[in-house]
Design a protein around this motif. Structure first.
Motif, PDB file in Angstrom:
ATOM      1  N   GLN A 104       0.818  -1.210   0.000  1.00 41.38           N
ATOM      2  CA  GLN A 104       0.000   0.000   0.000  1.00 41.38           C
ATOM      3  C   GLN A 104       0.854   1.263   0.000  1.00 41.38           C
ATOM      4  O   GLN A 104       0.440   2.285  -0.526  1.00 41.38           O
ATOM      5  CB  GLN A 104      -0.904   0.025   1.237  1.00 41.38           C
ATOM      6  N   THR A 105       2.010   1.201   0.630  1.00 41.92           N
ATOM      7  CA  THR A 105       2.878   2.373   0.692  1.00 41.92           C
ATOM      8  C   THR A 105       4.276   2.013   0.216  1.00 41.92           C
ATOM      9  O   THR A 105       4.642   0.845   0.154  1.00 41.92           O
ATOM     10  CB  THR A 105       2.989   2.915   2.134  1.00 41.92           C
ATOM     11  N   ARG A 106       5.045   3.040  -0.118  1.00 42.92           N
ATOM     12  CA  ARG A 106       6.441   2.888  -0.490  1.00 42.92           C
ATOM     13  C   ARG A 106       7.201   3.932   0.320  1.00 42.92           C
ATOM     14  O   ARG A 106       7.474   5.027  -0.156  1.00 42.92           O
ATOM     15  CB  ARG A 106       6.614   3.132  -2.004  1.00 42.92           C
ATOM     16  N   PRO A 107       7.489   3.604   1.596  1.00 48.92           N
ATOM     17  CA  PRO A 107       8.168   4.599   2.430  1.00 48.92           C
ATOM     18  C   PRO A 107       9.493   5.037   1.808  1.00 48.92           C
ATOM     19  O   PRO A 107      10.205   4.243   1.191  1.00 48.92           O
ATOM     20  CB  PRO A 107       8.408   3.862   3.748  1.00 48.92           C
ATOM     21  N   THR A 108       9.791   6.311   1.964  1.00 51.40           N
ATOM     22  CA  THR A 108      11.039   6.860   1.457  1.00 51.40           C
ATOM     23  C   THR A 108      12.202   6.178   2.155  1.00 51.40           C
ATOM     24  O   THR A 108      12.237   6.090   3.385  1.00 51.40           O
ATOM     25  CB  THR A 108      11.091   8.381   1.706  1.00 51.40           C
ATOM     26  N   ALA A 109      13.139   5.676   1.379  1.00 51.11           N
ATOM     27  CA  ALA A 109      14.296   4.978   1.936  1.00 51.11           C
ATOM     28  C   ALA A 109      15.074   5.891   2.878  1.00 51.11           C
ATOM     29  O   ALA A 109      15.139   7.105   2.672  1.00 51.11           O
ATOM     30  CB  ALA A 109      15.207   4.503   0.800  1.00 51.11           C
ATOM     31  N   ASP A 110      15.661   5.307   3.910  1.00 43.46           N
ATOM     32  CA  ASP A 110      16.396   6.091   4.901  1.00 43.46           C
ATOM     33  C   ASP A 110      17.465   6.969   4.259  1.00 43.46           C
ATOM     34  O   ASP A 110      17.606   8.133   4.613  1.00 43.46           O
ATOM     35  CB  ASP A 110      17.046   5.171   5.941  1.00 43.46           C
ATOM     36  N   ARG A 111      18.220   6.430   3.313  1.00 45.41           N
ATOM     37  CA  ARG A 111      19.306   7.218   2.715  1.00 45.41           C
ATOM     38  C   ARG A 111      18.761   8.377   1.898  1.00 45.41           C
ATOM     39  O   ARG A 111      19.351   9.459   1.865  1.00 45.41           O
ATOM     40  CB  ARG A 111      20.244   6.346   1.887  1.00 45.41           C
ATOM     41  N   VAL A 112      17.612   8.203   1.254  1.00 42.72           N
ATOM     42  CA  VAL A 112      16.995   9.297   0.494  1.00 42.72           C
ATOM     43  C   VAL A 112      16.445  10.343   1.463  1.00 42.72           C
ATOM     44  O   VAL A 112      16.616  11.545   1.255  1.00 42.72           O
ATOM     45  CB  VAL A 112      15.884   8.768  -0.441  1.00 42.72           C
ATOM     46  N   ARG A 113      15.813   9.882   2.545  1.00 43.98           N
ATOM     47  CA  ARG A 113      15.288  10.811   3.552  1.00 43.98           C
ATOM     48  C   ARG A 113      16.419  11.613   4.190  1.00 43.98           C
ATOM     49  O   ARG A 113      16.309  12.819   4.401  1.00 43.98           O
ATOM     50  CB  ARG A 113      14.514  10.026   4.625  1.00 43.98           C
ATOM     51  N   GLU A 114      17.530  10.939   4.476  1.00 43.13           N
ATOM     52  CA  GLU A 114      18.685  11.625   5.063  1.00 43.13           C
ATOM     53  C   GLU A 114      19.218  12.693   4.098  1.00 43.13           C
ATOM     54  O   GLU A 114      19.492  13.827   4.498  1.00 43.13           O
ATOM     55  CB  GLU A 114      19.776  10.619   5.406  1.00 43.13           C
ATOM     56  N   ALA A 115      19.347  12.340   2.826  1.00 43.15           N
ATOM     57  CA  ALA A 115      19.809  13.309   1.826  1.00 43.15           C
ATOM     58  C   ALA A 115      18.810  14.456   1.688  1.00 43.15           C
ATOM     59  O   ALA A 115      19.207  15.631   1.624  1.00 43.15           O
ATOM     60  CB  ALA A 115      20.004  12.615   0.476  1.00 43.15           C
ATOM     61  N   LEU A 116      17.540  14.136   1.665  1.00 43.98           N
ATOM     62  CA  LEU A 116      16.498  15.151   1.542  1.00 43.98           C
ATOM     63  C   LEU A 116      16.587  16.176   2.668  1.00 43.98           C
ATOM     64  O   LEU A 116      16.600  17.388   2.421  1.00 43.98           O
ATOM     65  CB  LEU A 116      15.120  14.481   1.557  1.00 43.98           C
ATOM     66  N   PHE A 117      16.708  15.704   3.896  1.00 46.12           N
ATOM     67  CA  PHE A 117      16.747  16.645   5.016  1.00 46.12           C
ATOM     68  C   PHE A 117      18.076  17.389   5.107  1.00 46.12           C
ATOM     69  O   PHE A 117      18.108  18.512   5.615  1.00 46.12           O
ATOM     70  CB  PHE A 117      16.355  15.947   6.318  1.00 46.12           C
ATOM     71  N   SER A 118      19.143  16.821   4.570  1.00 41.94           N
ATOM     72  CA  SER A 118      20.401  17.569   4.486  1.00 41.94           C
ATOM     73  C   SER A 118      20.259  18.735   3.513  1.00 41.94           C
ATOM     74  O   SER A 118      20.730  19.843   3.773  1.00 41.94           O
ATOM     75  CB  SER A 118      21.547  16.659   4.035  1.00 41.94           C
ATOM     76  N   ILE A 119      19.576  18.486   2.390  1.00 45.60           N
ATOM     77  CA  ILE A 119      19.346  19.544   1.408  1.00 45.60           C
ATOM     78  C   ILE A 119      18.452  20.631   2.004  1.00 45.60           C
ATOM     79  O   ILE A 119      18.737  21.823   1.893  1.00 45.60           O
ATOM     80  CB  ILE A 119      18.724  18.967   0.114  1.00 45.60           C
ATOM     81  N   VAL A 120      17.377  20.208   2.656  1.00 46.32           N
ATOM     82  CA  VAL A 120      16.462  21.181   3.264  1.00 46.32           C
ATOM     83  C   VAL A 120      17.205  22.017   4.305  1.00 46.32           C
ATOM     84  O   VAL A 120      17.092  23.244   4.333  1.00 46.32           O
ATOM     85  CB  VAL A 120      15.232  20.478   3.885  1.00 46.32           C
TER      86      VAL A 120
ATOM     87  N   HIS B 290      -6.820   2.586   5.928  1.00 45.58           N
ATOM     88  CA  HIS B 290      -5.970   1.562   6.546  1.00 45.58           C
ATOM     89  C   HIS B 290      -4.569   2.114   6.804  1.00 45.58           C
ATOM     90  O   HIS B 290      -3.988   1.896   7.859  1.00 45.58           O
ATOM     91  CB  HIS B 290      -5.910   0.307   5.674  1.00 45.58           C
ATOM     92  N   VAL B 291      -4.045   2.840   5.843  1.00 48.25           N
ATOM     93  CA  VAL B 291      -2.734   3.464   5.990  1.00 48.25           C
ATOM     94  C   VAL B 291      -2.812   4.583   7.032  1.00 48.25           C
ATOM     95  O   VAL B 291      -1.906   4.762   7.845  1.00 48.25           O
ATOM     96  CB  VAL B 291      -2.217   3.993   4.630  1.00 48.25           C
ATOM     97  N   GLN B 292      -3.913   5.318   7.025  1.00 50.58           N
ATOM     98  CA  GLN B 292      -4.108   6.416   7.963  1.00 50.58           C
ATOM     99  C   GLN B 292      -4.055   5.920   9.408  1.00 50.58           C
ATOM    100  O   GLN B 292      -3.551   6.608  10.287  1.00 50.58           O
ATOM    101  CB  GLN B 292      -5.433   7.121   7.663  1.00 50.58           C
ATOM    102  N   ALA B 293      -4.529   4.709   9.662  1.00 43.26           N
ATOM    103  CA  ALA B 293      -4.473   4.146  11.021  1.00 43.26           C
ATOM    104  C   ALA B 293      -3.023   3.963  11.461  1.00 43.26           C
ATOM    105  O   ALA B 293      -2.679   4.231  12.621  1.00 43.26           O
ATOM    106  CB  ALA B 293      -5.227   2.818  11.073  1.00 43.26           C
TER     107      ALA B 293
END
Length: 187
Positions: free
Chosen positions: A20-36, A77-80
């Motif tokens: 149902q979901t495709r959570p953002t991979a940790d390494r992508v999330r880490e890079a994303l927040f470094s950019i932000v 279901h995902v919202q729960a």
């Protein structure tokens, strides 16, 4: 999947079973927040997490000091699972969860005069929402004057350089995933 940094660093987040979901991979999330972090201070930021899924992006922003996050997730279901994650991290008082279709949620937020410093948009890669949601974010004036919309998409399917009143200011690729950053044209 864990929160990478901030006040709830290391906390494990729940995810729904199945595809149902495709959570953002940790390494992508880490890079994303470094950019932000290189562009703006998240402290006291107003954040919007569209197609929130598990809430990992919005929760990461809250953990790093954002004042508030509005999560939009239409799948009950995902919202729960999202509610469980927000509660487990202790961010309930700094959060709002809208269980609505994305465009209805965006129109509701616009009617309330809400504006966001950072908006995340991470739908399923094959979603038709890529054609409508970014344009709605800009067209409904949901971004603060210096706000940014960050879109996660398949690297092989880049978004246009201009989407309504938004222009692409950056694109980063991590394997099959791309992060595309949009700002208001006049910002």
């Amino acid at each position: 999947m864990r929160v990478i940094a901030g006040s709830v660093r290391g906390m494990k987040l729940a995810a729904p079973r199945g595809m149902q979901t495709r959570p953002t991979a940790d390494r992508v999330r880490e890079a994303l927040f470094s950019i932000v972090a290189s562009r703006r201070d998240l402290e006291e930021a107003q954040v919007l997490d569209i197609c929130a899924g598990t809430g990992s992006l919005g929760i990461e922003a809250l953990s790093r000091g954002a004042a508030f996050c509005c999560f939009v997730e239409h799948d009950r279901h995902v919202q729960a699972v999202l509610e469980k994650n927000v509660e487990a991290t202790g961010f309930t008082a700094r959060s709002q969860i809208l269980t609505l279709d994305c465009l209805k949620a965006l129109r509701l937020l616009a009617s309330q005069g809400r504006r966001f410093d950072v908006a995340f948009f991470d739908p399923p890669y094959a979603s038709a929402l890529y054609d409508t949601v970014p344009e709605a974010v800009g067209g409904l004036s949901l971004l603060a004057d210096d706000g940014v919309l960050i879109v996660e998409c398949a690297a092989r399917n880049p978004l246009p350089e201009r989407v309504g009143t938004l222009i692409k200011c950056d694109r980063r690729v991590y394997g099959d995933t791309a992060l595309e950053f949009f700002m208001l044209e006049d910002a």
